[in-house]
Design an enzyme around this catalytic site. Structure first.
Site, mmCIF file in Angstrom:
data_model
loop_
_atom_site.group_PDB
_atom_site.id
_atom_site.type_symbol
_atom_site.label_atom_id
_atom_site.label_comp_id
_atom_site.label_asym_id
_atom_site.label_seq_id
_atom_site.Cartn_x
_atom_site.Cartn_y
_atom_site.Cartn_z
ATOM 1 N N LEU A 46 64.765 57.578 2.384
ATOM 2 C CA LEU A 46 65.186 58.820 2.907
ATOM 3 C C LEU A 46 64.389 59.297 3.655
ATOM 4 O O LEU A 46 62.932 59.213 3.651
ATOM 5 C CB LEU A 46 65.297 59.868 1.676
ATOM 6 C CG LEU A 46 66.448 59.863 0.539
ATOM 7 C CD1 LEU A 46 66.244 60.956 -0.446
ATOM 8 C CD2 LEU A 46 67.586 60.199 1.414
ATOM 9 N N ASP A 47 64.723 59.943 4.842
ATOM 10 C CA ASP A 47 63.809 60.482 5.888
ATOM 11 C C ASP A 47 62.995 61.611 5.327
ATOM 12 O O ASP A 47 63.361 62.388 4.313
ATOM 13 C CB ASP A 47 64.488 60.959 7.207
ATOM 14 C CG ASP A 47 65.248 59.939 7.959
ATOM 15 O OD1 ASP A 47 64.609 58.729 7.891
ATOM 16 O OD2 ASP A 47 66.420 60.218 8.483
#
Length: 297
Positions: free
Chosen positions: A43-44
């Site tokens: 996940l960013d």
């Protein structure tokens, strides 16, 4: 709590904004007292939500769990493009978007359902010439990535808001592994001729595991706990094959079995219920995908 003391398992973490997925792994290493920690599906930093973290032997499952379907809630801002296709990048262009109708937005979203050929985001982790695409993009280099076939089972508009010349569109997405939600935001904006980028992203599901069982990191620090043991994680994620004592002994030693007639990867369970390996049928014999409890353990 030592992850080794419980034989490993998975923890469903509700990742906060501002942390990388690797930051979460580092925190879990300290919480569970083991270096053997990994995650399934990056996940960013700006994104929140479900991050599946494997502890000890459960790290062997992560590659398979990464390949499962995922669900997201997101907000797309129409009327502005950025260098990263999300809110963390610099603004490239702003175009008045308030004239875009709800019907036009609905059509643009609907066109991206089903199997599509999606060009990944230029700031993805895909390697180009041995370098991560996001690293090259952030150095100012032009990155061209080939389109990839992905599957969008659900792409639904939840709400539309018009603010300061922009149109913010809340959406829900169910998709195959490898889908870039930033790229969906980009492509909706391109279709409507006003550009678009992602301003919010929350992952609500990875395969079988959802937000309803996710722990905040602070809660884990106060009371370290696994979401599922190694055996539970396997049996929740894969079909089950019950082994005879003789088959269990063969599996522990890495010997192939007769096929079970099960499609895809499945969990091979010993008579005591423990999962010894993840197997896959071949034409004549099984093949080991992951051996979790070898005879040498």
């Amino acid at each position: 709590m030592s992850g080794a003391g419980v034989g490993g398992g998975i923890v469903i973490v509700d990742k906060p904004a501002g942390m990388t997925s690797h930051d979460v792994v580092g925190r879990c290493r300290r919480i569970f007292g083991t270096r053997k920690v990994g995650h399934a599906g990056t996940l960013d930093p700006m994104a929140t939500g479900v991050l599946v973290v494997g502890i000890d032997r459960a790290t062997k499952l992560l590659g398979l769990l990464t390949a499962t379907d995922k669900s997201y809630e997101a907000t797309i801002r129409l009327g502005q493009t950025t260098t990263t296709e999300d809110a963390e990048g610099d603004v490239v262009e702003t175009t008045p978007a308030t004239g875009i109708t709800d019907e036009q937005i609905g059509h643009a979203v609907a066109a991206l359902r089903g199997e599509i050929d999606q060009v990944p985001s230029a700031v993805s982790a895909i390697k180009v010439g041995g370098q991560r695409a996001y690293k090259l993009a952030r150095e100012g280099q032009t990155v061209e990535l080939a389109a990839r076939r992905v599957r969008i089972d659900r792409f639904e508009v939840l709400a539309i808001r018009r603010v300061d010349g922009f149109v913010d569109v809340d959406v829900a997405v169910d998709c195959s592994s490898g889908t870039y939600i930033r790229a969906l935001a980009r492509d909706v904006g391109v279709t409507l001729g006003v550009g678009g980028h992602l301003t919010l992203l929350r992952r609500t599901r990875v395969g079988r595991f959802g937000l309803d069982e996710a722990y905040p990191l602070d809660a884990l620090a106060d009371e370290p706990r696994l979401s599922h043991s190694l055996d539970e994680a396997c049996l929740l994620s894969f079909p089950r094959r019950d082994l005879t004592p003789a088959e269990a002994e063969s599996t522990r030693h890495g010997r192939a079995l007769a096929p079970a007639g099960i499609d895809g990867v499945y969990a091979a369970a010993a008579p005591d219920g423990s999962v010894l390996a993840l197997l896959e049928d071949g034409p004549q014999r099984t093949k080991s995908v992951v051996v979790l409890r070898p005879a040498t353990l």
